[in-house]
Motif scaffolding. Structure first.
Motif, mmCIF file in Angstrom:
data_model
loop_
_atom_site.group_PDB
_atom_site.id
_atom_site.type_symbol
_atom_site.label_atom_id
_atom_site.label_comp_id
_atom_site.label_asym_id
_atom_site.label_seq_id
_atom_site.Cartn_x
_atom_site.Cartn_y
_atom_site.Cartn_z
ATOM 1 N N GLY A 1 -7.442 -18.757 -17.507
ATOM 2 C CA GLY A 1 -7.499 -18.526 -16.065
ATOM 3 C C GLY A 1 -6.716 -17.309 -15.600
ATOM 4 O O GLY A 1 -6.212 -16.498 -16.378
ATOM 5 N N CYS A 2 -6.609 -17.221 -14.276
ATOM 6 C CA CYS A 2 -5.948 -16.074 -13.648
ATOM 7 C C CYS A 2 -4.495 -15.943 -14.079
ATOM 8 O O CYS A 2 -4.005 -14.830 -14.304
ATOM 9 C CB CYS A 2 -6.010 -16.202 -12.119
ATOM 10 S SG CYS A 2 -7.675 -16.162 -11.427
ATOM 11 N N GLN A 3 -3.800 -17.074 -14.175
ATOM 12 C CA GLN A 3 -2.393 -17.042 -14.557
ATOM 13 C C GLN A 3 -2.220 -16.400 -15.931
ATOM 14 O O GLN A 3 -1.310 -15.589 -16.146
ATOM 15 C CB GLN A 3 -1.819 -18.461 -14.564
ATOM 16 C CG GLN A 3 -0.346 -18.526 -14.917
ATOM 17 C CD GLN A 3 0.156 -19.947 -15.075
ATOM 18 O OE1 GLN A 3 -0.580 -20.829 -15.484
ATOM 19 N NE2 GLN A 3 1.419 -20.176 -14.750
ATOM 20 N N GLY A 4 -3.091 -16.750 -16.856
ATOM 21 C CA GLY A 4 -2.977 -16.229 -18.204
ATOM 22 C C GLY A 4 -3.376 -14.767 -18.332
ATOM 23 O O GLY A 4 -2.909 -14.066 -19.237
ATOM 24 N N ARG A 5 -4.242 -14.288 -17.442
ATOM 25 C CA ARG A 5 -4.713 -12.901 -17.528
ATOM 26 C C ARG A 5 -3.844 -11.913 -16.752
ATOM 27 O O ARG A 5 -4.063 -10.709 -16.799
ATOM 28 C CB ARG A 5 -6.154 -12.799 -17.005
ATOM 29 C CG ARG A 5 -7.185 -13.593 -17.810
ATOM 30 C CD ARG A 5 -8.610 -13.173 -17.433
ATOM 31 N NE ARG A 5 -8.864 -13.303 -16.015
ATOM 32 C CZ ARG A 5 -9.384 -14.384 -15.426
ATOM 33 N NH1 ARG A 5 -9.705 -15.443 -16.165
ATOM 34 N NH2 ARG A 5 -9.604 -14.410 -14.117
ATOM 35 N N LEU A 6 -2.841 -12.431 -16.042
ATOM 36 C CA LEU A 6 -2.053 -11.606 -15.130
ATOM 37 C C LEU A 6 -1.193 -10.586 -15.877
ATOM 38 O O LEU A 6 -0.525 -10.903 -16.849
ATOM 39 C CB LEU A 6 -1.149 -12.492 -14.268
ATOM 40 C CG LEU A 6 -0.323 -11.770 -13.202
ATOM 41 C CD1 LEU A 6 -1.233 -11.160 -12.136
ATOM 42 C CD2 LEU A 6 0.674 -12.734 -12.559
ATOM 43 N N GLN A 7 -1.232 -9.357 -15.373
ATOM 44 C CA GLN A 7 -0.362 -8.297 -15.858
ATOM 45 C C GLN A 7 0.452 -7.744 -14.693
ATOM 46 O O GLN A 7 -0.050 -7.595 -13.584
ATOM 47 C CB GLN A 7 -1.181 -7.163 -16.485
ATOM 48 C CG GLN A 7 -1.930 -7.573 -17.742
ATOM 49 C CD GLN A 7 -2.688 -6.410 -18.343
ATOM 50 O OE1 GLN A 7 -3.640 -5.910 -17.748
ATOM 51 N NE2 GLN A 7 -2.279 -5.973 -19.514
ATOM 52 N N TYR B 1 -2.054 1.230 -18.852
ATOM 53 C CA TYR B 1 -3.000 0.398 -18.107
ATOM 54 C C TYR B 1 -2.630 0.252 -16.634
ATOM 55 O O TYR B 1 -3.467 -0.125 -15.821
ATOM 56 C CB TYR B 1 -3.192 -0.966 -18.772
ATOM 57 C CG TYR B 1 -2.006 -1.910 -18.815
ATOM 58 C CD1 TYR B 1 -1.489 -2.499 -17.666
ATOM 59 C CD2 TYR B 1 -1.434 -2.289 -20.040
ATOM 60 C CE1 TYR B 1 -0.434 -3.393 -17.708
ATOM 61 C CE2 TYR B 1 -0.384 -3.186 -20.101
ATOM 62 C CZ TYR B 1 0.128 -3.732 -18.928
ATOM 63 O OH TYR B 1 1.174 -4.623 -18.984
ATOM 64 N N GLY B 2 -1.375 0.569 -16.278
ATOM 65 C CA GLY B 2 -0.924 0.340 -14.910
ATOM 66 C C GLY B 2 -1.002 1.538 -13.991
ATOM 67 O O GLY B 2 -0.983 1.381 -12.768
ATOM 68 N N TRP B 3 -1.108 2.733 -14.548
ATOM 69 C CA TRP B 3 -1.109 3.936 -13.713
ATOM 70 C C TRP B 3 -2.486 4.149 -13.093
ATOM 71 O O TRP B 3 -3.502 4.117 -13.779
ATOM 72 C CB TRP B 3 -0.716 5.150 -14.532
ATOM 73 C CG TRP B 3 -0.474 6.380 -13.707
ATOM 74 C CD1 TRP B 3 -1.338 7.415 -13.497
ATOM 75 C CD2 TRP B 3 0.704 6.699 -12.959
ATOM 76 N NE1 TRP B 3 -0.778 8.367 -12.673
ATOM 77 C CE2 TRP B 3 0.476 7.958 -12.323
ATOM 78 C CE3 TRP B 3 1.925 6.064 -12.746
ATOM 79 C CZ2 TRP B 3 1.442 8.563 -11.509
ATOM 80 C CZ3 TRP B 3 2.875 6.671 -11.937
ATOM 81 C CH2 TRP B 3 2.636 7.903 -11.326
ATOM 82 N N ASP B 4 -2.507 4.365 -11.795
ATOM 83 C CA ASP B 4 -3.748 4.606 -11.056
ATOM 84 C C ASP B 4 -4.191 6.047 -11.300
ATOM 85 O O ASP B 4 -3.587 6.992 -10.786
ATOM 86 C CB ASP B 4 -3.504 4.352 -9.565
ATOM 87 C CG ASP B 4 -4.757 4.497 -8.718
ATOM 88 O OD1 ASP B 4 -5.759 5.047 -9.194
ATOM 89 O OD2 ASP B 4 -4.713 4.049 -7.551
ATOM 90 N N LYS B 5 -5.237 6.219 -12.075
ATOM 91 C CA LYS B 5 -5.655 7.560 -12.462
ATOM 92 C C LYS B 5 -6.316 8.324 -11.318
ATOM 93 O O LYS B 5 -6.429 9.553 -11.374
ATOM 94 C CB LYS B 5 -6.596 7.467 -13.669
ATOM 95 C CG LYS B 5 -5.902 6.931 -14.919
ATOM 96 C CD LYS B 5 -6.865 6.708 -16.056
ATOM 97 C CE LYS B 5 -6.136 6.214 -17.304
ATOM 98 N NZ LYS B 5 -5.406 4.944 -17.062
ATOM 99 N N GLU B 6 -6.734 7.606 -10.276
ATOM 100 C CA GLU B 6 -7.360 8.288 -9.142
ATOM 101 C C GLU B 6 -6.339 8.734 -8.111
ATOM 102 O O GLU B 6 -6.367 9.877 -7.641
ATOM 103 C CB GLU B 6 -8.390 7.365 -8.485
ATOM 104 C CG GLU B 6 -9.104 8.010 -7.314
ATOM 105 C CD GLU B 6 -10.129 7.103 -6.662
ATOM 106 O OE1 GLU B 6 -10.763 7.532 -5.675
ATOM 107 O OE2 GLU B 6 -10.312 5.954 -7.140
ATOM 108 N N HIS B 7 -5.426 7.828 -7.738
ATOM 109 C CA HIS B 7 -4.500 8.122 -6.645
ATOM 110 C C HIS B 7 -3.056 8.303 -7.106
ATOM 111 O O HIS B 7 -2.208 8.708 -6.304
ATOM 112 C CB HIS B 7 -4.544 6.993 -5.607
ATOM 113 C CG HIS B 7 -5.891 6.788 -4.987
ATOM 114 N ND1 HIS B 7 -6.436 7.685 -4.094
ATOM 115 C CD2 HIS B 7 -6.809 5.802 -5.146
ATOM 116 C CE1 HIS B 7 -7.634 7.255 -3.720
ATOM 117 N NE2 HIS B 7 -7.881 6.115 -4.344
ATOM 118 N N GLY B 8 -2.770 8.004 -8.362
ATOM 119 C CA GLY B 8 -1.396 8.072 -8.832
ATOM 120 C C GLY B 8 -0.623 6.815 -8.468
ATOM 121 O O GLY B 8 -1.033 6.018 -7.620
ATOM 122 N N GLY B 9 0.497 6.622 -9.101
ATOM 123 C CA GLY B 9 1.328 5.460 -8.856
ATOM 124 C C GLY B 9 0.905 4.270 -9.693
ATOM 125 O O GLY B 9 -0.196 4.219 -10.251
#
Length: 403
Positions: free
Chosen positions: A239-245, A284-292
């Protein structure tokens, strides 16, 4: 990045830390009841007088850390503010739990009446940090003993019996290893043992190793993902809990592990910390379109259930700045310094408020200010100054020892 550029970064970070400290010294102190206001608007005005124990403890810790380790902050007004905050915590934060054990409130009225208790360990964690750090600048052994006694209670709750937290075990509630708990305990181990004798270090040695192993369980999917929640056995949850990053959390864990690996001389753990807990969550966490950095992500690409998942928050970027600079200082790998520079540029072009001081905390995905207050129930005098303080010290060391 050249030595000249590093020097420019250090000077900007140093100036920013001075400005952030001045902001909180000017606007956050409650001179009537003690403790600190943390719900502070863009212009410094208090918009809510409730006092949050996490943030009270964090501010005491931060003032004490600055006071005892940076000469320019070794000022009477900082020490007195820390002592007043500590006195407020000791008088009001602890409330008797259902089992007769001491719990700390989550939220207090301005004059110290308990409003809410959370069924977690985190108010107690920041109480411990405050008491231990305050004992170091005041020499008060009772505070140090109090911190260690509460630490023993936390260990009991986490490793043996959590019933004292007041959370009943319901039939559908699957016990989990959430990364926040071992991370926070590892932080406390490092706090309580720093500069202490061999006896204290040995006392918490086994716990520190246990925390590291619990954190490493969050490396999942053949090393391609850091998941926020896993089973007690270290397996992926459904579920969602297990997939959370949570990229910011993983990055914070990364520099905790880097500190631990440096203390133990563990090169394998250092490599794991950098590869899996610093570089991977950034990828995986960096927003490649807007940065951050995104706040939350779903490892399978579903939309996370947290409505603020796409926002850019101050604290993950603080953790990224520390993590990449610390990783570079230990390895001298140039790509890590490049990542530091990218995060640095995003922070100072989006979060820092040159007009009114301090940082905005909550941006839209595109990087626009969504909420313009400088402090709230979760943003206080901690992540920003801790980041600036740690980065300044690392840069001091790098520039002192440059080839």
């Amino acid at each position: 990045m050249s030595a000249v550029k590093l020097e420019e970064c250090r000077e900007r970070i140093r100036t920013e830390l001075d400005n952030v400290v001045d902001f909180w010294l000017k606007y956050s102190h409650d001179t009537v009841h003690g403790g600190f206001f943390t719900c502070i608007g863009k212009d410094g005005k208090v918009y809510d007088e409730l006092k949050y124990v996490w943030l009270q403890g964090r501010q005491v810790w931060m003032y004490c850390r600055l006071y005892r380790s940076m000469e320019r902050f070794h000022k009477p007004e900082i020490l007195e503010a820390a002592k007043a905050g500590g006195a407020f915590l000791r008088k009001f934060a602890r409330v008797s739990g259902s089992s007769g054990q001491w719990k700390c409130a989550f939220c207090l009225t301005r004059d110290g009446k308990a409003v809410k208790i959370q069924r977690t360990i985190f108010s107690e964690c920041f109480y411990i940090m405050a008491m231990d750090e305050l004992s170091r600048v005041t020499g008060d052994k009772d505070m140090q003993l109090e911190a260690e006694q509460m630490m023993e209670q936390l260990i009991f709750w986490v490793q043996k019996d959590s019933s004292g937290l007041g959370r009943p075990q319901l039939p559908g509630d699957v016990p989990t290893n959430g990364m926040a708990v071992p991370m926070m305990l590892l932080c406390l181990v490092q706090q309580l043992t720093e500069g202490r004798g061999k006896e204290v270090v040995q006392k918490y040695r086994e716990l520190g190793s246990w925390c590291v192993q619990q954190i490493l369980q969050h490396v999942q999917r053949d090393g391609t993902a850091i998941l926020e929640n896993v089973s007690l056995e270290g397996a992926e949850l459904p579920g969602c809990q297990g997939r959370l990053q949570n990229p910011g959390h993983a990055l914070e864990a990364g520099w905790f592990l880097l500190q631990f690996s440096a203390e133990r001389g563990d090169e394998e753990l250092q490599r794991t910390a950098i590869d899996k807990f610093v570089e991977l969550p950034y990828q995986y966490g960096w927003d490649k379109e807007h940065g951050g950095l995104f706040y939350f992500l779903d490892v399978d690409g579903h939309c996370p259930t947290q409505l603020e998942w796409s926002m850019k928050l101050w604290w993950p970027h603080c953790e990224a700045l520390i993590a990449f600079l610390m990783a570079y200082s230990q390895t001298k790998r140039p790509e890590l310094l490049e990542r530091f520079s990218q995060v640095y540029e995003y922070i100072f072009s989006h979060f820092s408020d040159a007009e009114s001081g301090e940082w905005f905390g909550y941006l839209t995905q595109e990087g626009k200010v969504a909420l313009d207050f400088k402090g709230g129930p979760f943003k206080g005098f901690f992540h920003v100054p801790r980041c600036l303080y740690m980065c300044e010290r690392i840069l001091d060391d790098l520039l002192e020892n440059k080839d």
